[in-house]
Design an enzyme around this catalytic site. Structure first.
Site, PDB file in Angstrom:
ATOM      1  N   CYS A 188     -23.238  21.980  25.504  1.00 11.97           N
ATOM      2  CA  CYS A 188     -23.439  23.396  25.198  1.00 11.97           C
ATOM      3  C   CYS A 188     -22.675  23.721  23.912  1.00 11.97           C
ATOM      4  O   CYS A 188     -21.855  22.939  23.461  1.00 11.97           O
ATOM      5  CB  CYS A 188     -22.903  24.235  26.344  1.00 11.97           C
ATOM      6  SG  CYS A 188     -23.606  23.737  27.922  1.00 11.97           S
TER       7      CYS A 188
ATOM      8  N   LYS B 182     -27.997  17.895  20.674  1.00  5.70           N
ATOM      9  CA  LYS B 182     -27.590  17.056  19.554  1.00  5.70           C
ATOM     10  C   LYS B 182     -26.455  16.113  19.917  1.00  5.70           C
ATOM     11  O   LYS B 182     -26.425  14.984  19.474  1.00  5.70           O
ATOM     12  CB  LYS B 182     -27.149  17.943  18.382  1.00  5.70           C
ATOM     13  CG  LYS B 182     -26.742  17.171  17.133  1.00  5.70           C
ATOM     14  CD  LYS B 182     -27.901  16.378  16.576  1.00  5.70           C
ATOM     15  CE  LYS B 182     -27.522  15.612  15.329  1.00  5.70           C
ATOM     16  NZ  LYS B 182     -28.610  14.706  14.879  1.00  5.70           N
TER      17      LYS B 182
ATOM     18  N   GLU C 103     -39.054  11.442  21.010  1.00  2.00           N
ATOM     19  CA  GLU C 103     -38.099  12.531  21.292  1.00  2.00           C
ATOM     20  C   GLU C 103     -38.516  13.857  20.663  1.00  2.00           C
ATOM     21  O   GLU C 103     -38.067  14.908  21.112  1.00  2.00           O
ATOM     22  CB  GLU C 103     -36.686  12.161  20.864  1.00  2.00           C
ATOM     23  CG  GLU C 103     -36.440  12.080  19.384  1.00  2.00           C
ATOM     24  CD  GLU C 103     -34.952  11.876  19.087  1.00  2.00           C
ATOM     25  OE1 GLU C 103     -34.105  12.402  19.818  1.00  2.00           O
ATOM     26  OE2 GLU C 103     -34.653  11.178  18.120  1.00  2.00           O
TER      27      GLU C 103
ATOM     28  N   TRP D 217     -27.049  24.093  27.554  1.00  2.00           N
ATOM     29  CA  TRP D 217     -27.939  22.999  27.946  1.00  2.00           C
ATOM     30  C   TRP D 217     -27.604  22.784  29.409  1.00  2.00           C
ATOM     31  O   TRP D 217     -26.523  22.343  29.764  1.00  2.00           O
ATOM     32  CB  TRP D 217     -27.630  21.755  27.110  1.00  2.00           C
ATOM     33  CG  TRP D 217     -28.545  20.610  27.352  1.00  2.00           C
ATOM     34  CD1 TRP D 217     -29.776  20.400  26.827  1.00  2.00           C
ATOM     35  CD2 TRP D 217     -28.290  19.502  28.219  1.00  2.00           C
ATOM     36  NE1 TRP D 217     -30.312  19.230  27.297  1.00  2.00           N
ATOM     37  CE2 TRP D 217     -29.429  18.654  28.159  1.00  2.00           C
ATOM     38  CE3 TRP D 217     -27.240  19.129  29.036  1.00  2.00           C
ATOM     39  CZ2 TRP D 217     -29.536  17.477  28.882  1.00  2.00           C
ATOM     40  CZ3 TRP D 217     -27.333  17.946  29.763  1.00  2.00           C
ATOM     41  CH2 TRP D 217     -28.469  17.148  29.673  1.00  2.00           C
TER      42      TRP D 217
ATOM     43  N   ASN E 114     -18.177  24.084  28.381  1.00  2.00           N
ATOM     44  CA  ASN E 114     -19.012  22.954  27.995  1.00  2.00           C
ATOM     45  C   ASN E 114     -18.515  21.756  28.784  1.00  2.00           C
ATOM     46  O   ASN E 114     -17.324  21.475  28.802  1.00  2.00           O
ATOM     47  CB  ASN E 114     -18.867  22.699  26.488  1.00  2.00           C
ATOM     48  CG  ASN E 114     -19.700  21.504  26.026  1.00  2.00           C
ATOM     49  OD1 ASN E 114     -20.629  21.083  26.734  1.00  2.00           O
ATOM     50  ND2 ASN E 114     -19.366  20.961  24.885  1.00  2.00           N
ATOM     51  N   GLY E 115     -19.414  21.055  29.489  1.00  2.00           N
ATOM     52  CA  GLY E 115     -18.996  19.880  30.263  1.00  2.00           C
ATOM     53  C   GLY E 115     -19.418  20.003  31.718  1.00  2.00           C
ATOM     54  O   GLY E 115     -20.236  20.847  32.069  1.00  2.00           O
TER      55      GLY E 115
ATOM     56  N   HIS F 135     -46.241 -12.466  25.311  1.00  2.00           N
ATOM     57  CA  HIS F 135     -45.667 -12.724  26.649  1.00  2.00           C
ATOM     58  C   HIS F 135     -45.928 -11.567  27.604  1.00  2.00           C
ATOM     59  O   HIS F 135     -45.170 -11.337  28.539  1.00  2.00           O
ATOM     60  CB  HIS F 135     -44.162 -12.990  26.504  1.00  2.00           C
ATOM     61  CG  HIS F 135     -43.870 -14.177  25.639  1.00  2.00           C
ATOM     62  ND1 HIS F 135     -44.079 -15.477  26.043  1.00  2.00           N
ATOM     63  CD2 HIS F 135     -43.447 -14.247  24.356  1.00  2.00           C
ATOM     64  CE1 HIS F 135     -43.772 -16.301  25.054  1.00  2.00           C
ATOM     65  NE2 HIS F 135     -43.379 -15.596  24.024  1.00  2.00           N
TER      66      HIS F 135
ATOM     67  N   GLU G 142     -36.295   2.335  16.455  1.00  2.00           N
ATOM     68  CA  GLU G 142     -35.919   3.664  15.960  1.00  2.00           C
ATOM     69  C   GLU G 142     -37.159   4.509  15.678  1.00  2.00           C
ATOM     70  O   GLU G 142     -37.204   5.696  16.015  1.00  2.00           O
ATOM     71  CB  GLU G 142     -35.049   3.533  14.705  1.00  2.00           C
ATOM     72  CG  GLU G 142     -34.773   4.819  13.952  1.00  2.00           C
ATOM     73  CD  GLU G 142     -34.100   5.908  14.787  1.00  2.00           C
ATOM     74  OE1 GLU G 142     -33.655   5.621  15.908  1.00  2.00           O
ATOM     75  OE2 GLU G 142     -34.055   7.065  14.326  1.00  2.00           O
TER      76      GLU G 142
ATOM     77  N   LYS H  38     -37.868   8.158  17.454  1.00  2.00           N
ATOM     78  CA  LYS H  38     -38.162   9.378  16.693  1.00  2.00           C
ATOM     79  C   LYS H  38     -39.417  10.051  17.242  1.00  2.00           C
ATOM     80  O   LYS H  38     -39.461  11.246  17.471  1.00  2.00           O
ATOM     81  CB  LYS H  38     -38.351   9.050  15.211  1.00  2.00           C
ATOM     82  CG  LYS H  38     -37.083   8.758  14.464  1.00  2.00           C
ATOM     83  CD  LYS H  38     -36.206   9.958  14.150  1.00  2.00           C
ATOM     84  CE  LYS H  38     -35.140  10.306  15.105  1.00  2.00           C
ATOM     85  NZ  LYS H  38     -34.170   9.405  15.596  1.00  2.00           N
TER      86      LYS H  38
ATOM     87  N   ARG I 184     -27.296  22.370  20.054  1.00  2.00           N
ATOM     88  CA  ARG I 184     -26.519  21.721  21.126  1.00  2.00           C
ATOM     89  C   ARG I 184     -27.066  22.071  22.491  1.00  2.00           C
ATOM     90  O   ARG I 184     -26.697  21.484  23.491  1.00  2.00           O
ATOM     91  CB  ARG I 184     -25.055  22.155  21.056  1.00  2.00           C
ATOM     92  CG  ARG I 184     -24.253  21.524  19.937  1.00  2.00           C
ATOM     93  CD  ARG I 184     -22.843  22.052  19.925  1.00  2.00           C
ATOM     94  NE  ARG I 184     -22.113  21.640  21.099  1.00  2.00           N
ATOM     95  CZ  ARG I 184     -21.300  20.587  21.118  1.00  2.00           C
ATOM     96  NH1 ARG I 184     -21.144  19.877  20.032  1.00  2.00           N
ATOM     97  NH2 ARG I 184     -20.659  20.249  22.199  1.00  2.00           N
TER      98      ARG I 184
HETATM   99  C1  AGP Z   1     -31.312  10.372  17.944  1.00  2.00           C
HETATM  100  O1  AGP Z   1     -32.439  10.933  17.304  1.00  2.00           O
HETATM  101  C2  AGP Z   1     -30.908  11.120  19.180  1.00  2.00           C
HETATM  102  N1  AGP Z   1     -30.689  12.474  18.908  1.00  2.00           N
HETATM  103  C3  AGP Z   1     -29.800  10.443  19.951  1.00  2.00           C
HETATM  104  O2  AGP Z   1     -30.324   9.189  20.352  1.00  2.00           O
HETATM  105  C4  AGP Z   1     -28.466  10.190  19.206  1.00  2.00           C
HETATM  106  O3  AGP Z   1     -28.646   9.206  18.206  1.00  2.00           O
HETATM  107  C5  AGP Z   1     -27.455   9.654  20.237  1.00  2.00           C
HETATM  108  O4  AGP Z   1     -27.249  10.661  21.205  1.00  2.00           O
HETATM  109  C6  AGP Z   1     -26.113   9.247  19.617  1.00  2.00           C
HETATM  110  O5  AGP Z   1     -25.519  10.355  19.008  1.00  2.00           O
HETATM  111  P1  AGP Z   1     -24.213  10.100  18.090  1.00  2.00           P
HETATM  112  O6  AGP Z   1     -24.657   9.273  16.912  1.00  2.00           O
HETATM  113  O7  AGP Z   1     -23.734  11.466  17.700  1.00  2.00           O
HETATM  114  O8  AGP Z   1     -23.214   9.345  18.922  1.00  2.00           O
END
Ligand code: AGP
Length: 614
Positions: free
Chosen positions: A2, A609, A494, A75, A101-102, A510, A487, A491, A27
């Site tokens: 959050c 994030k 997500e 969140w 937050n947490g 395989h 990667e 992208k 966030r």
């Molecule tokens: C990547 O697009 C995602 N948002 C997520 O996988 C992110 O890379 C991951 O949570 C790690 O975050 P960080 O680099 O801040 O540790």
């Protein structure tokens, strides 16, 4: 994950807090709210489910005013998104308000205990339990700080809190337990601020103080005081944040992700600058230093990271093993501490983390510390945990990355890994001077190569028109470009919610080749490297089974183009730097597909994030 913001000062708090929450909306965005101590010494509160804009409309209809306030964008963890579960939460008599937050791990036990004493709760959240506890201690005569300290002694889990009280209307008390995302104090002129992330308060001050694990902070208009949970005073050590507020703004782009994709030529330049000595033909890492003897005694590097940063780590294995000839393992932060890893003083645990607050990555660092390993981090946010607890760090210099989908942090991580490989290679004697100089000269051309891909960014809009309604994508790569396939798939899934999978191309025969049909586009990364023929063969196999191939190739490679349905062209790049260039088209493809599908590119559903909960 959050976002929390607090303000104490002569200005009206609600507009400042609301603007701060807007900078933190990445966030979490299930609900939002804010509370202020009003002139009549009551606590005014406004909360709305859904995006922050709805809270803004509510405040327009029913404004609040006051000089001490806290705010929250959520969140959801405990309790589904709803107005009654939105923060801030009040104590039973309205004496205090809290944002959090947490996760409070012993929430159920505490709640049952208090319910048995007659407490009634208005929400399903773990946060409200803390509001009841603090108010109980206040009623017994404790100060706000003491009531918070007594409450935290009963709370388990990683958490960050902000409290305000109507009977002590000149202050906010904050507290941090574990690694649940940061608490950063902004030292203003005749005012002070506090937030879970720097962008929320950066426009008001660059002087920041970071609250560490198991610390309590009291902020008033004139002063900031930090103590440990057991009452020891903590010196106030301000950091000057190098970012400027404009860097954290979105304009003139439509989305933060779009801005951050197009910033990559510059962020890569910023990351190289001051480290690559092109005249001297060497690398200087001012914040991660070793003697030649220490570098030569290095037996192993273990890279720990999550998500996109973990894929950067997988590229890093190729880079560092090629340049420094030291064995590199790569492990997910969420797995590492559960496999009893073999570490010792000759091991370096290297965390890669944009936010520096990813709880699984931080826990992996602690695991390394506990087993005597040297701790390094590649991190973007200065002042974050991963920056401060490391023995040495390399900053990404990506600037603020606000979009939930990581882009420029990935490419600047790769540049940092390349710089580290060159640095270690020189110290370990695995890179003769002429080779080292060539490797460093290769860096000089990288921003231009990236810029040339970005110059064709709009071509991906047409491709999105063709494929936006597909339900599955497959991304194939080999060697150093296999993690790039991973990667690219991440992208896409997500931000567009299309199911996408990255796979090592050599493994298709395989099993997964059974998936091939004309409905599932296959993105194949086909570079003229040592596995080129194998990748060409892979494309032929997919085509022979009626598949659709989108080939990512070097400009001018007519051979593979003839066999593919669509071509994404990139300029040729040195092998070890090719992932930096090759990921850009995959970022752009994901962005335009998500846009064409009407998805919320910057705030994808269910994501945030910085993952500060396990
Ligand atoms: C990547 O697009 C995602 N948002 C997520 O996988 C992110 O890379 C991951 O949570 C790690 O975050 P960080 O680099 O801040 O540790």
């Amino acid at each position: 994950m959050c976002g929390i913001v607090g303000y104490v000062g002569p200005r009206d708090a609600p507009p400042l807090i609301f603007e701060g929450l807007k900078r933190l909306e990445y966030r979490g965005y299930d609900s939002a709210g804010l509370a202020v101590v009003q002139p009549d010494r009551t606590i005014g509160i406004r909360r709305e489910v859904g995006k922050l804009a709805r809270l803004g409309e509510r405040l327009d209809r029913a404004p609040l005013s006051g000089h001490v306030g806290i705010g929250h964008t959520r969140w959801a963890t405990h309790g589904q998104p709803s107005e009654r579960n939105a923060h801030p939460h009040l104590g039973p008599s309205g004496e205090i308000a809290v944002v959090h937050n947490g996760i409070i791990e012993n929430f159920c036990a505490l709640r049952d205990e208090m319910a048995a004493e007659g407490h009634r709760f208005a929400s399903e959240t773990d946060t409200e339990v803390v509001a009841h506890l603090v108010e109980g201690y206040l009623a017994a005569g404790a100060s706000l700080e003491t009531a918070v300290r007594q409450t935290l002694a009963r709370v388990k889990g990683a958490n960050a809190f902000l409290f305000l009280s109507r009977s002590q209307p000149d202050r906010i008390v904050g507290a941090r337990l574990g690694n649940a995302g940061g608490l950063t104090v902004g030292l203003g002129e005749g005012e002070n601020l506090i937030a879970s992330d720097i962008p929320a308060i950066l426009e008001h001050t660059r002087q920041m103080v970071f609250v560490e694990n198991r610390q309590i902070v009291t902020i008033t208009q004139e002063a900031v005081r930090i103590e440990t949970l057991d009452g020891q005073a903590v010196p106030i050590v301000p950091y000057t944040i190098p970012w400027d507020p404009v860097a954290a703004a979105k304009e003139p782009y439509r989305h933060f992700m779009q801005k951050e994709i197009y910033e990559q030529a510059r962020s890569i330049t910023d990351t190289i600058r001051g480290r690559a000595d092109f005249d001297g033909g060497r690398v200087r890492l001012e914040s991660l230093e070793m003697t030649a003897a220490e570098a030569q005694q290095l037996a192993k590097i273990v890279i720990v990271a999550c998500g996109t940063s973990a894929y950067a780590g997988q590229v890093g294995k190729f880079i560092i093993e090629a340049l420094a000839r030291v064995p590199v393992e790569v492990d997910y932060g969420s797995e590492f501490r559960y496999r009893d890893p073999l570490l010792d003083q000759q091991t370096a645990v290297l965390a890669i983390t944009q936010s520096g607050e990813t709880v699984d990555t931080l826990a992996a660092m602690e695991e390394g510390r506990g087993k005597g390993a040297r701790l390094w981090s590649i991190v973007n946010v200065i002042g974050s945990q991963a920056h401060r607890i490391a023995d040495g760090y390399i900053q990404m210099h990506a600037g603020p990355e606000i979009g939930v989908a990581s882009t420029k942090a990935f490419t600047t991580s790769l540049v940092d890994l390349y710089l580290l490989g060159c640095y270690l290679g020189e110290l370990r004697g695995t890179l003769p001077r002429d080779v080292l100089r060539q490797r460093i000269d290769d860096l000089a051309g990288l921003p231009d190569l990236v810029g040339r891909v970005l110059d064709h960014g709009q071509e991906y809009e047409q491709l999105a028109q063709i494929f936006y309604d597909r339900e599955h994508f497959l991304y194939l790569g080999r060697g150093i470009n296999y993690p790039v396939a991973l990667e690219g798939a991440l992208k896409l899934k997500e931000i567009s919610y299309i199911h996408a999978e990255g796979y090592p191309a050599g493994e298709m025969k395989h099993g997964p080749i059974a998936l091939i049909d004309e409905a599932m586009p296959v993105v194949a990364i086909v570079m003229r490297d040592h596995v080129y023929d194998k990748m060409v063969n892979q494309v032929e196999q997919v085509k022979a089974r009626g598949g659709t191939v989108i080939a990512l190739v070097e400009s001018g490679n007519g051979d593979i183009a003839a066999q593919s349905d669509h071509v994404l062209a990139v300029p040729p790049a040195p092998y070890l730097l090719s992932p930096v260039v090759n990921v850009i088209p995959l970022q752009l493809l994901a962005y335009h597909l998500a846009l064409r599908r009407g998805c919320d590119v910057d705030q994808p559903r269910n994501l945030a994030k910085s993952v500060t909960v396990e």
